[in-house]
Design a protein around this motif. Structure first.
Motif, mmCIF file in Angstrom:
data_model
loop_
_atom_site.group_PDB
_atom_site.id
_atom_site.type_symbol
_atom_site.label_atom_id
_atom_site.label_comp_id
_atom_site.label_asym_id
_atom_site.label_seq_id
_atom_site.Cartn_x
_atom_site.Cartn_y
_atom_site.Cartn_z
ATOM 1 N N GLN A 12 66.844 -17.391 78.240
ATOM 2 C CA GLN A 12 68.146 -16.811 77.914
ATOM 3 C C GLN A 12 67.994 -15.968 76.645
ATOM 4 O O GLN A 12 67.105 -16.222 75.823
ATOM 5 N N PRO A 13 68.862 -14.972 76.443
ATOM 6 C CA PRO A 13 68.729 -14.125 75.253
ATOM 7 C C PRO A 13 68.840 -14.860 73.925
ATOM 8 O O PRO A 13 68.336 -14.380 72.915
ATOM 9 N N ILE B 115 67.344 -9.628 79.705
ATOM 10 C CA ILE B 115 67.140 -10.135 78.346
ATOM 11 C C ILE B 115 66.671 -9.010 77.433
ATOM 12 O O ILE B 115 67.080 -8.914 76.279
ATOM 13 N N TRP B 116 65.817 -8.143 77.972
ATOM 14 C CA TRP B 116 65.256 -7.067 77.157
ATOM 15 C C TRP B 116 65.906 -5.714 77.444
ATOM 16 O O TRP B 116 65.382 -4.674 77.056
ATOM 17 N N LEU C 18 61.307 -16.333 77.243
ATOM 18 C CA LEU C 18 62.715 -16.627 77.012
ATOM 19 C C LEU C 18 63.410 -16.825 78.344
ATOM 20 O O LEU C 18 63.225 -16.033 79.266
ATOM 21 N N TYR D 265 68.303 -4.838 72.107
ATOM 22 C CA TYR D 265 68.527 -5.812 73.176
ATOM 23 C C TYR D 265 69.217 -7.045 72.601
ATOM 24 O O TYR D 265 69.345 -7.216 71.387
ATOM 25 N N ARG D 266 69.702 -7.891 73.496
ATOM 26 C CA ARG D 266 70.556 -9.004 73.072
ATOM 27 C C ARG D 266 69.881 -10.009 72.151
ATOM 28 O O ARG D 266 70.535 -10.500 71.214
ATOM 29 N N PRO D 267 68.599 -10.362 72.343
ATOM 30 C CA PRO D 267 68.011 -11.301 71.374
ATOM 31 C C PRO D 267 68.084 -10.788 69.937
ATOM 32 O O PRO D 267 68.340 -11.561 69.010
ATOM 33 N N LYS E 33 67.072 -10.715 84.266
ATOM 34 C CA LYS E 33 68.192 -11.243 83.482
ATOM 35 C C LYS E 33 68.667 -10.253 82.420
ATOM 36 O O LYS E 33 69.569 -10.547 81.669
ATOM 37 N N MET F 132 75.853 -18.284 75.463
ATOM 38 C CA MET F 132 75.646 -17.142 76.334
ATOM 39 C C MET F 132 76.866 -16.841 77.185
ATOM 40 O O MET F 132 77.014 -15.755 77.690
#
Length: 270
Positions: free
Chosen positions: A158-159, A225-226, A156, A81-83, A223, A1
């Motif tokens: 973190q992503p 994440i989404w 989650l 998104y990042r994930p 964060k 990350m």
């Protein structure tokens, strides 16, 4: 990350440095229709003032915008998104990078057959997205509703945290039949299933009322994440046209547009 944070921080820092207007450079950006392409249309005249001609290519799926960015048919995309990006890079050996987050969409449990999760019968059919990231998010949503129990973390941190698959279901007390369908067709499949986990962009595109969802996961976790990101290839991350677009997407005007146009159905991520 740390790589992702460094890239995003560097990009944001770059936005603070004023750049001379470009001489009519065309930037080809891929996006899904709602809300991504609509937001890009809003910033199109803004970036034009800085010499960037925005060519918006609209996609109906989640694979081609990244595939065409890798093959250099696109200069950037804005839809993920990042994930999802992390999973795409890992699975395909690519190195696409996020630049700035723009908005956050809800992820919802929706039904045309029941008005409460308690009404789900034994053996009911529940649809989730068929890609590993959105499908995993769908399973986490079912767990939040108390319909299944999964091994591993409920959220989650973190992503790049792993998301669950159906193999990770520990308990399914209602013996739900969980089917996986392409995200884009899930809204059209609502009449054929008892419940579905839907991505916010396809809810909006289908004209569904988000407020009528049985459950709304708003994805605002502090964060990002989404958060949905502008994404490009690593060699383009410091390109002036990319930074001009990033600055416009993170402007006060865009923030207000998101608030006024979508009336709380999506939220600014900056």
């Amino acid at each position: 990350m740390s790589l992702f944070r460094t890239l995003v921080s560097a990009a944001v820092a770059g936005l603070l440095i004023s750049s001379p207007a470009l001489a009519g450079e065309t930037l080809v950006v891929g996006a899904t229709a709602v809300p991504h392409a609509e937001i890009l249309e809003f910033v199109k005249p803004i970036v034009a003032k800085d010499g960037v001609d925005l060519d918006i290519k609209v996609f109906s799926d989640y694979i081609q915008p990244n595939a065409q960015l890798v093959s250099k048919q696109l200069d950037a995309n804005y839809y993920q998104y990042r994930p999802f990006l992390i999973d795409y890079n890992r699975e395909r050996g690519t190195d696409l990078v996020p630049i700035v987050p723009v908005h956050v969409e809800p992820f919802v449990a929706y039904s045309q057959k029941i008005t409460s999760v308690d009404q789900l019968k034994d053996g009911a059919t529940v649809a989730i997205p068929n890609d590993p990231v959105n499908g995993g998010r769908g399973l986490l949503l079912l767990q939040k509703l108390g319909l299944i129990k999964l091994k591993g973390k409920a959220e989650l941190d973190q992503p790049d945290d792993p998301l669950p698959g159906q193999k990770d279901i520990l308990e399914n007390p209602k013996h739900l039949k969980i089917v996986e369908l392409e995200s884009a067709i899930l809204p059209r499949a609502l009449s054929q299933v008892d419940l579905a986990a839907l991505n916010g962009n396809y809810v909006l595109e289908a004209g569904l009322d988000v407020s009528k969802s049985l459950y709304i996961e708003r994805g605002q976790d502090g964060k990002n994440i989404w958060g949905e990101y502008l994404v490009t290839r690593p060699e383009n991350k410091d390109d002036k046209a990319i930074l001009i677009l990033a600055k416009a997407l993170n402007s006060d005007a865009t923030r207000q547009f998101i608030k006024d146009r979508y009336k709380g159905q999506i939220y600014p991520a900056f």
